[in-house]
Write a protein that holds these residues in place. Structure first.
Motif, mmCIF file in Angstrom:
data_model
loop_
_atom_site.group_PDB
_atom_site.id
_atom_site.type_symbol
_atom_site.label_atom_id
_atom_site.label_comp_id
_atom_site.label_asym_id
_atom_site.label_seq_id
_atom_site.Cartn_x
_atom_site.Cartn_y
_atom_site.Cartn_z
ATOM 1 N N LEU A 29 0.810 -1.208 0.000
ATOM 2 C CA LEU A 29 0.000 0.000 0.000
ATOM 3 C C LEU A 29 0.850 1.268 0.000
ATOM 4 O O LEU A 29 0.573 2.208 -0.744
ATOM 5 C CB LEU A 29 -0.960 0.008 1.199
ATOM 6 C CG LEU A 29 -1.905 1.195 1.281
ATOM 7 C CD1 LEU A 29 -2.782 1.279 0.033
ATOM 8 C CD2 LEU A 29 -2.753 1.119 2.529
ATOM 9 N N SER A 30 1.897 1.291 0.776
ATOM 10 C CA SER A 30 2.747 2.484 0.850
ATOM 11 C C SER A 30 3.335 2.828 -0.519
ATOM 12 O O SER A 30 3.332 3.985 -0.937
ATOM 13 C CB SER A 30 3.863 2.261 1.873
ATOM 14 O OG SER A 30 4.672 3.404 1.950
ATOM 15 N N ARG A 31 3.833 1.823 -1.219
ATOM 16 C CA ARG A 31 4.401 2.044 -2.550
ATOM 17 C C ARG A 31 3.338 2.551 -3.516
ATOM 18 O O ARG A 31 3.554 3.492 -4.282
ATOM 19 C CB ARG A 31 5.032 0.748 -3.079
ATOM 20 C CG ARG A 31 5.594 0.890 -4.503
ATOM 21 C CD ARG A 31 6.164 -0.429 -5.033
ATOM 22 N NE ARG A 31 5.218 -1.525 -5.063
ATOM 23 C CZ ARG A 31 4.305 -1.718 -6.030
ATOM 24 N NH1 ARG A 31 4.203 -0.878 -7.031
ATOM 25 N NH2 ARG A 31 3.496 -2.753 -5.987
ATOM 26 N N LEU A 32 2.141 1.950 -3.462
ATOM 27 C CA LEU A 32 1.058 2.358 -4.354
ATOM 28 C C LEU A 32 0.627 3.806 -4.084
ATOM 29 O O LEU A 32 0.362 4.567 -5.012
ATOM 30 C CB LEU A 32 -0.135 1.419 -4.210
ATOM 31 C CG LEU A 32 0.091 -0.035 -4.626
ATOM 32 C CD1 LEU A 32 -1.144 -0.875 -4.315
ATOM 33 C CD2 LEU A 32 0.451 -0.128 -6.093
ATOM 34 N N LEU A 33 0.598 4.168 -2.819
ATOM 35 C CA LEU A 33 0.242 5.546 -2.470
ATOM 36 C C LEU A 33 1.297 6.529 -2.964
ATOM 37 O O LEU A 33 0.954 7.613 -3.479
ATOM 38 C CB LEU A 33 0.046 5.681 -0.959
ATOM 39 C CG LEU A 33 -1.141 4.914 -0.371
ATOM 40 C CD1 LEU A 33 -1.155 5.027 1.138
ATOM 41 C CD2 LEU A 33 -2.454 5.383 -0.975
ATOM 42 N N LEU B 213 -12.418 -2.764 -8.305
ATOM 43 C CA LEU B 213 -12.947 -2.592 -6.957
ATOM 44 C C LEU B 213 -12.793 -1.148 -6.492
ATOM 45 O O LEU B 213 -13.717 -0.554 -5.951
ATOM 46 C CB LEU B 213 -12.221 -3.534 -5.988
ATOM 47 C CG LEU B 213 -12.573 -3.395 -4.517
ATOM 48 C CD1 LEU B 213 -14.015 -3.826 -4.282
ATOM 49 C CD2 LEU B 213 -11.630 -4.227 -3.664
ATOM 50 N N ALA B 214 -11.607 -0.579 -6.730
ATOM 51 C CA ALA B 214 -11.329 0.779 -6.276
ATOM 52 C C ALA B 214 -10.164 1.337 -7.078
ATOM 53 O O ALA B 214 -9.441 0.587 -7.737
ATOM 54 C CB ALA B 214 -10.980 0.784 -4.786
ATOM 55 N N ALA B 215 -10.021 2.640 -7.005
ATOM 56 C CA ALA B 215 -8.899 3.291 -7.671
ATOM 57 C C ALA B 215 -8.089 4.049 -6.628
ATOM 58 O O ALA B 215 -8.647 4.611 -5.688
ATOM 59 C CB ALA B 215 -9.394 4.251 -8.743
ATOM 60 N N ILE B 216 -6.800 4.030 -6.801
ATOM 61 C CA ILE B 216 -5.903 4.825 -5.967
ATOM 62 C C ILE B 216 -5.378 5.935 -6.857
ATOM 63 O O ILE B 216 -4.679 5.678 -7.832
ATOM 64 C CB ILE B 216 -4.745 3.978 -5.404
ATOM 65 C CG1 ILE B 216 -5.291 2.806 -4.584
ATOM 66 C CG2 ILE B 216 -3.806 4.843 -4.571
ATOM 67 C CD1 ILE B 216 -4.237 1.828 -4.111
ATOM 68 N N LYS C 222 -3.624 3.767 -9.837
ATOM 69 C CA LYS C 222 -3.720 2.305 -9.815
ATOM 70 C C LYS C 222 -5.183 1.911 -9.705
ATOM 71 O O LYS C 222 -5.978 2.580 -9.042
ATOM 72 C CB LYS C 222 -2.967 1.717 -8.613
ATOM 73 C CG LYS C 222 -1.481 2.017 -8.601
ATOM 74 C CD LYS C 222 -0.776 1.294 -9.707
ATOM 75 C CE LYS C 222 0.724 1.574 -9.638
ATOM 76 N NZ LYS C 222 1.447 0.816 -10.621
ATOM 77 N N LEU C 223 -5.527 0.818 -10.360
ATOM 78 C CA LEU C 223 -6.876 0.275 -10.282
ATOM 79 C C LEU C 223 -6.786 -1.051 -9.539
ATOM 80 O O LEU C 223 -6.105 -1.980 -9.985
ATOM 81 C CB LEU C 223 -7.459 0.073 -11.679
ATOM 82 C CG LEU C 223 -8.918 -0.319 -11.754
ATOM 83 C CD1 LEU C 223 -9.804 0.735 -11.096
ATOM 84 C CD2 LEU C 223 -9.340 -0.516 -13.197
#
Length: 99
Positions: free
Chosen positions: A18-22, A40-43, A31-32
């Protein structure tokens, strides 16, 4: 906002990194997150989220403008008083409560 297949991540991968994706989203790389091969969700970055919110607002404004334009085009100029409308429906205006 374009998301290519390299930007699809599973829920499991999102949980573990999660930290890397954020950090990547903050840098502009959205990111999807997928669950069972379904979105499901998008970042996304705060800037992209604000832009999407502004687009939603503009869409609402455009919808209202189109409605106003349609009403203007079809307006025949006829107006009706409250008394006439109440009488049409069998309502005595004196019975209307001003609460």
């Amino acid at each position: 906002m374009n998301i290519n297949t390299d930007d699809l991540v599973s829920v499991t991968e999102a949980n573990s990194s999660l930290s890397r994706l954020l950090n990547e989203a903050h840098e502009g790389r959205s990111k999807l997150v997928m669950r069972n091969n379904k979105p499901l969700a998008a970042i996304v970055s705060p800037q992209d989220a604000a832009r999407l919110q502004r687009l939603d607002e503009l869409e609402d404004d455009l919808r209202l403008l189109a409605l106003a334009l349609a009403r203007t085009i079809t307006d025949d100029g006829a107006r009706h008083s409250l008394h006439d409308v109440a009488a049409e429906f069998g309502i005595d205006p004196a019975d209307l409560d001003e609460d």
